[in-house]
Design an enzyme around this catalytic site. Structure first.
Site, short mmCIF file in Angstrom:
data_model
loop_
_atom_site.label_atom_id
_atom_site.label_comp_id
_atom_site.label_asym_id
_atom_site.label_seq_id
_atom_site.Cartn_x
_atom_site.Cartn_y
_atom_site.Cartn_z
N PHE A 1 0.82 -1.21 0.00
CA PHE A 1 0.00 0.00 0.00
C PHE A 1 0.86 1.27 0.00
CE2 PHE A 1 -2.93 2.84 2.63
CZ PHE A 1 -3.69 3.21 1.53
N VAL A 2 1.82 1.35 0.92
CA VAL A 2 2.66 2.55 1.03
C VAL A 2 3.73 2.56 -0.05
CG1 VAL A 2 4.26 3.84 2.49
CG2 VAL A 2 2.23 2.78 3.50
N VAL B 1 10.29 -5.80 -5.24
CA VAL B 1 9.05 -6.53 -4.96
C VAL B 1 9.32 -8.03 -4.91
CG1 VAL B 1 7.57 -4.78 -6.03
CG2 VAL B 1 8.46 -6.66 -7.41
N ARG B 2 8.40 -8.76 -4.28
CA ARG B 2 8.52 -10.22 -4.19
C ARG B 2 7.88 -10.92 -5.39
NH1 ARG B 2 6.63 -12.38 1.56
NH2 ARG B 2 7.33 -14.32 0.58
N ALA C 1 7.95 -5.30 5.19
CA ALA C 1 7.95 -5.77 6.57
C ALA C 1 6.97 -6.92 6.73
CB ALA C 1 7.56 -4.64 7.53
N ARG C 2 7.16 -7.65 7.80
CA ARG C 2 6.09 -8.56 8.25
C ARG C 2 5.16 -7.69 9.09
NH1 ARG C 2 4.34 -12.52 12.31
NH2 ARG C 2 3.61 -14.37 11.22
N TYR D 1 4.87 -7.21 16.98
CA TYR D 1 5.15 -6.34 15.83
C TYR D 1 5.83 -5.06 16.29
CZ TYR D 1 4.14 -3.06 12.02
OH TYR D 1 4.24 -2.11 11.03
N GLY E 1 -25.23 1.15 5.41
CA GLY E 1 -26.21 1.65 6.36
C GLY E 1 -26.36 0.79 7.59
N SER F 1 -3.14 10.22 5.91
CA SER F 1 -3.53 9.80 4.56
C SER F 1 -2.29 9.34 3.81
CB SER F 1 -4.20 10.95 3.81
OG SER F 1 -3.25 11.92 3.41
#
Length: 320
Positions: free
Chosen positions: A14-15, A35-36, A72-73, A142, A191, A207
């Site tokens: 995500f980051v 990347v993996r 990271a894990r 963690y 809702g 954000s």
């Protein structure tokens, strides 16, 4: 003129992915995505295979000026291993240090480590804020692993002459966010009546736009070296305010019922989920004044703007 090359680990996450897209857009640096597996960044920038447990797969870092370490894990809600701390240490401490040593030996100037506010702790008294130099009080494996990695990186940086920058974000949200934040959006959009209408806590969020803006500032700002930075949107919300703002951003009515926090905590304890009640009812605030002063920075995106971006992306992909 050759642009500085920045290796971003965890560039499928995500980051990490958001940071690579930001660097590509701004064109001040050449990002290298580590990347993996497969990534949609393929063809947009250099991509290298990377695994924190198998660092031999990583190509030479000889032409890299800065490493941003976002891999990271991550925090696991339902842990299945018998020794969670050992698993976190294997990746977040040992893997991180192995990468940092390779970077220092290759002549990388600066190593930016994406840590976590969990290093400071899980909560603050309402009206109080975490500071960068507070005594760390991590609670879970963690957070402990992130703190141990920070300490080891600082020692390694002093020994090998590499600049270390540490960033501790709280909860990060933005388009494409998953986990609990996505679940809350789904409940609000459908809702579903929620018993969270009477909470007066205060929580700092950041954000994804504000976070990657800060990371980019840390890549080049001379004063970033050797510092630990806390980051947030600069506007804290209660859980109730957050849910109402979500509803407004999605154009739906918020259906919140005011239930006393003590009853929410009791109910969560009865179903063995006290941590969930703490996150919903408790406060966690961070002080970013030092970050803003040292880096001559302020969050460019307001919470309402950020929530609108999240809501638009969420609604485009449907409510699932």
């Amino acid at each position: 003129m050759r642009k500085p090359r920045v290796l971003v680990t965890g560039a499928k996450g995500f980051v990490g992915e958001a940071l690579v897209f930001r660097l590509l857009l701004d064109k001040k640096f050449t990002p290298i995505a580590a990347v993996r597996g497969e990534t949609r960044l393929q063809g947009l920038c250099p991509v290298v295979r990377f695994d924190l447990v198998e660092l031999r797969t990583l190509p030479s870092l000889a032409d890299v000026e800065v490493v941003v370490h976002a891999a990271a894990r991550v925090h696991v809600m339902h842990e299945i291993v018998t020794d969670a701390l050992a698993e976190f240490r294997k990746v977040n401490v040992e893997g991180t240090l192995g990468l940092a040593r390779l970077a220092a030996e290759a002549g990388v100037k600066r190593f930016i480590y994406l840590s976590s506010i969990k290093v400071n702790g899980e909560s603050t008294a309402r009206g109080e804020r975490f500071m960068p130099d507070d005594t760390p009080t991590p609670v879970d494996p963690y957070g402990v692993s992130k703190l141990e990695a920070e300490i080891a990186l600082q020692q390694l940086g002093r020994q090998l002459g590499m600049e270390i920058v540490i960033i501790r974000p709280p909860l990060v949200y933005g388009p494409g966010v998953k986990a609990n934040f996505h679940s809350m959006m789904r409940w609000v959009a459908k809702g579903v009546p929620l018993p969270l209408g009477g909470l007066c806590n205060s929580r700092s969020l950041v954000s994804i736009g504000n976070l990657v803006d800060l990371i980019e500032r840390c890549i080049a700002h001379p004063a970033a070296a050797g510092n630990t930075f806390l980051v947030s949107d600069g506007e804290d919300l209660s859980t109730t305010q957050l849910l109402r703002s979500m509803a407004a951003a999605m154009g739906v009515k918020s259906r919140l019922v005011a239930v006393p926090p003590v009853l929410l905590r009791l109910g969560a304890s009865l179903v063995c989920r006290p941590a969930i009640a703490q996150r919903l009812c408790g406060s966690l605030q961070v002080d970013i004044q030092q970050t803003c002063r040292i880096l001559e920075w302020s969050p460019p995106e307001k919470i309402d703007q950020a929530l609108c971006r999240v809501a638009n992306e969420f609604l485009q992909h449907g409510v699932h």
